[in-house]
Each structure stands twice: as structure tokens, then as C-alpha cells.
Design a protein around this motif. Structure first.
Motif, PDB file in Angstrom:
ATOM      1  N   UNK A  48      60.774  24.953  31.021  1.00 23.82           N
ATOM      2  CA  UNK A  48      60.807  24.459  29.640  1.00 23.82           C
ATOM      3  C   UNK A  48      61.184  22.983  29.597  1.00 23.82           C
ATOM      4  N   UNK A  49      62.172  22.584  30.400  1.00 22.42           N
ATOM      5  CA  UNK A  49      62.614  21.188  30.370  1.00 22.42           C
ATOM      6  C   UNK A  49      61.515  20.272  30.906  1.00 22.42           C
ATOM      7  N   UNK A  50      60.850  20.703  31.995  1.00 23.76           N
ATOM      8  CA  UNK A  50      59.808  19.853  32.571  1.00 23.76           C
ATOM      9  C   UNK A  50      58.667  19.655  31.578  1.00 23.76           C
ATOM     10  N   UNK A  51      58.277  20.733  30.885  1.00 29.24           N
ATOM     11  CA  UNK A  51      57.173  20.589  29.934  1.00 29.24           C
ATOM     12  C   UNK A  51      57.615  19.842  28.689  1.00 29.24           C
ATOM     13  N   UNK A  52      58.893  19.967  28.330  1.00 30.01           N
ATOM     14  CA  UNK A  52      59.403  19.176  27.208  1.00 30.01           C
ATOM     15  C   UNK A  52      59.308  17.686  27.514  1.00 30.01           C
ATOM     16  N   UNK A  53      59.616  17.322  28.762  1.00 28.91           N
ATOM     17  CA  UNK A  53      59.522  15.917  29.165  1.00 28.91           C
ATOM     18  C   UNK A  53      58.065  15.471  29.199  1.00 28.91           C
ATOM     19  N   UNK A  54      57.193  16.352  29.685  1.00 25.27           N
ATOM     20  CA  UNK A  54      55.781  15.990  29.809  1.00 25.27           C
ATOM     21  C   UNK A  54      55.135  15.803  28.435  1.00 25.27           C
ATOM     22  N   UNK A  55      55.372  16.762  27.520  1.00 23.79           N
ATOM     23  CA  UNK A  55      54.704  16.718  26.225  1.00 23.79           C
ATOM     24  C   UNK A  55      55.469  15.901  25.202  1.00 23.79           C
ATOM     25  N   UNK A  56      56.638  15.375  25.588  1.00 25.20           N
ATOM     26  CA  UNK A  56      57.483  14.605  24.663  1.00 25.20           C
ATOM     27  C   UNK A  56      57.769  15.411  23.398  1.00 25.20           C
ATOM     28  N   UNK A  57      58.133  16.684  23.604  1.00 24.56           N
ATOM     29  CA  UNK A  57      58.379  17.600  22.502  1.00 24.56           C
ATOM     30  C   UNK A  57      59.761  18.205  22.710  1.00 24.56           C
TER      31      UNK A  57
ATOM     32  N   UNK B 125      44.048  17.216  23.113  1.00 20.12           N
ATOM     33  CA  UNK B 125      45.392  17.399  23.643  1.00 20.12           C
ATOM     34  C   UNK B 125      46.338  18.041  22.657  1.00 20.12           C
ATOM     35  N   UNK B 126      47.564  18.166  23.097  1.00 21.06           N
ATOM     36  CA  UNK B 126      48.591  18.781  22.269  1.00 21.06           C
ATOM     37  C   UNK B 126      49.183  17.730  21.338  1.00 21.06           C
ATOM     38  N   UNK B 127      49.485  18.133  20.123  1.00 19.96           N
ATOM     39  CA  UNK B 127      50.327  17.295  19.297  1.00 19.96           C
ATOM     40  C   UNK B 127      51.726  17.862  19.367  1.00 19.96           C
ATOM     41  N   UNK B 128      52.709  17.012  19.564  1.00 19.71           N
ATOM     42  CA  UNK B 128      54.082  17.508  19.626  1.00 19.71           C
ATOM     43  C   UNK B 128      54.518  17.921  18.226  1.00 19.71           C
ATOM     44  N   UNK B 129      54.955  19.189  18.098  1.00 19.66           N
ATOM     45  CA  UNK B 129      55.384  19.672  16.788  1.00 19.66           C
ATOM     46  C   UNK B 129      56.715  19.068  16.382  1.00 19.66           C
ATOM     47  N   UNK B 130      57.595  18.940  17.346  1.00 15.32           N
ATOM     48  CA  UNK B 130      58.893  18.335  17.060  1.00 15.32           C
ATOM     49  C   UNK B 130      59.057  17.129  17.972  1.00 15.32           C
ATOM     50  N   UNK B 131      58.412  16.016  17.609  1.00 12.64           N
ATOM     51  CA  UNK B 131      58.489  14.845  18.475  1.00 12.64           C
ATOM     52  C   UNK B 131      59.889  14.252  18.473  1.00 12.64           C
TER      53      UNK B 131
END
Lengths: 102, 182
Positions: A48-57, B125-131
Motif C-alpha cells: 500500500x505504501x509503495x503504491x501510494x508513493x507511486x500514484x501520489x495518492x 492513467x489513474x487520477x488520484x482520488x485523494x491527492x
């Protein structure tokens, strides 16, 4: 090899997850089985943390906070069950824990 | 380059300590390996720009949960090693086999999701829901902590409160289970 992508983190997570699954399936000490479950939860958190960093979410990091809260609750209740069981049966060997009533 | 060195070092140490946790003879040794494992995972979180979660990992896991485990290992004073008695019907190698099947499945999912990720990235691509929100210029507050607090108290307020209720229920349940006489 030298460029670290989210795939590397996912594979690390999968390997740690598998180590936890082996621990759950192979060991007979209930306490060590609980520790293996903590390893599994940690593997999920790395993902989860790695993908959070990747997707900036930030949702990934929020989820990790919830996973840690649930892990704390699970550890408290599970270890309470182990204590209660040990008081009755004098064992924490899962092969001797066969009945759900006593 | 530096990132690769840090990642591979941490990955090897985390996996090695994971193996030590499940293979140690004594439960106390397992707990101690588990602490180091959790601390290394926290370092991994720092490299992934998740400082707040890293601190929570150290405080809650390495500080709280592991102490709970140590107390249980201490209370459950085992005269005979729990591994000595094995159910004759137990077939231990099937566990490893099943875990290998799980690993193959997870890796297949990882590769499938990576390829669909690339396809999705090609198609928008993905849009971040909670940027990540803008963070202020507070000198002492970590930017990551501020962002996470902002999201946690706005988008995820109800789950956050539910988590607090879950912890309350777990606390009551643990006391009821472990107490000899109510």
C-alpha cells in the motif's frame, strides 16, 4: 536491477506474504502463528505504501493506518484468547487445540 | 543508485528476518527478530516518503504489539516445547507447498496488474482520488503528517471514528477474555 519500480516493492511484499503464510501453515506454536499473521499484514502495508508513493495518492497511507489499528485490535483479542486457552488446557500447541468447547 | 542499494539491503534483511521469525526454535527469539523486522519495514516506509506511517509503525508495532507478545510469551510458561507433540495426521510439507502456490498466485496478480497499469497509463492513467494537499510552512510539522491528518479528518472521518470504536471493543474484549473472574 538498479532502477527500483513499484514492481520490486510488490515482489518484496509477495515474498514476505509467503513467509507469513508458511509460518501460519507449518508452525504449531499459536504465538508464532500470530506473529506470522503480523508479517502478512506488514507485507500488505509495504504494498500500500509503495503504491501510494507511486500514484501520489494518500489513500494508501490512510489504509495503512487503519490496517495497523485493526492489527493492534487483533493482537490484543488473539493474545487474550491464547491466555484464556492456556489457563484451561496448559498448552499453546495447535495440534492439541482440537476442540472448540471445554 | 543509492535508492537501489537501500532497497536491496532492506529487502534482503526484511526477508531474512522474516524467515528467522518463523524458523526460530524459541518464541522469545521469534519476537526479537520480529521487532527488528518491524523497524526495518519502518525504514522502508521512510524511503517511500511515508514518515508518519513509519513513526506509527515504530510506536504501535515495535513498541506496543511486540511488548504484548513478550508478555504473553512470559505468561505462557511452557514446560515442554509446544512443537514436540505433532498430530500424526499433520502433513507439514503441504503447508510449504500451499504457500508456494499462494506465492505463484500473488506474483501472477502482480504482473497482471502491472501490465494493466501500463495499459491504463497509456489510456489516461489513474487520477488520484485523494491527492497530496498543500502543506503549510510549519517549521516542526512534517509535511506528510499534515497531509495525512488533513485527509484522515475530512475524507476518512467516519472510518476513523469506527476504528476508534473497534479499538474500544477490542480492549473490552481482551480484558473480558484474559480476566479470571469478572
Amino acid at each position: 536491477m538498479l532502477e527500483i519500480t513499484p514492481l520490486h516493492y510488490s515482489l518484496l511484499s509477495a515474498a514476505l506474504f509467503m513467509i507469513g503464510v508458511i509460518g501460519v501453515l507449518v508452525r504449531r506454536n499459536v504465538i508464532i502463528i500470530f506473529m506470522s499473521i503480523e508479517l502478512i499484514l506488514n507485507a500488505v502495508n509495504i504494498n500500500l505504501i509503495a503504491l501510494s508513493d507511486r500514484l501520489q495518492d494518500l489513500a494508501g497511507q490512510v489504509f495503512v493506518v487503519f490496517v495497523i489499528a485493526v492489527a493492534a485490535a487483533e493482537a490484543a483479542v488473539g493474545l487474550g484468547i491464547i491466555i484464556a486457552f492456556y489457563r484451561n488446557k496448559e498448552t499453546v500447541n495447535i495440534d492439541e487445540i482440537q476442540i472448540m468447547r471445554w | 543508485m543509492a535508492e537501489a542499494i537501500v532497497f536491496w539491503t532492506l529487502a534482503v534483511l526484511i526477508l531474512g528476518l522474516g524467515v528467522m521469525v518463523i524458523s526460530a526454535r524459541s518464541a522469545v527469539h521469534s519476537v526479537l527478530f520480529l521487532v527488528v523486522n518491524f523497524l526495518l519495514v519502518a525504514v522502508l516506509y521512510v524511503t517511500l516518503n511515508a514518515e508518519f506511517v513509519a513513526v506509527i509503525q515504530v510506536l504501535v508495532y515495535a513498541g506496543g504489539i511486540v511488548v504484548l507478545y513478550l508478555f504473553v510469551v512470559m505468561l505462557v510458561n511452557l514446560k515442554k516445547a509446544p512443537e514436540r507433540y505433532a498430530d500424526p495426521r499433520r502433513i507439514a510439507w503441504t503447508g510449504t507447498l500451499l504457500a508456494g502456490a499462494v506465492l505463484a498466485e500473488v506474483i501472477a496478480i502482480v504482473y497482471a496488474s502491472v501490465s494493466s497499469d501500463e495499459a491504463g497509463a497509456a489510456g489516461g492513467g489513474f487520477g488520484a482520488d485523494t491527492p497530496f494537499a498543500e502543506c503549510g510552512a510549519g517549521p516542526l510539522v512534517s509535511c506528510n503528517t499534515e497531509q495525512l491528518g488533513w485527509v484522515l479528518y475530512t475524507s476518512y472521518l467516519i472510518p476513523f471514528e469506527l476504528a476508534s470504536m473497534l479499538l474500544l471493543v477490542a480492549m473490552v474484549g481482551a480484558i473480558v477474555l484474559a480476566k479470571r473472574h469478572l
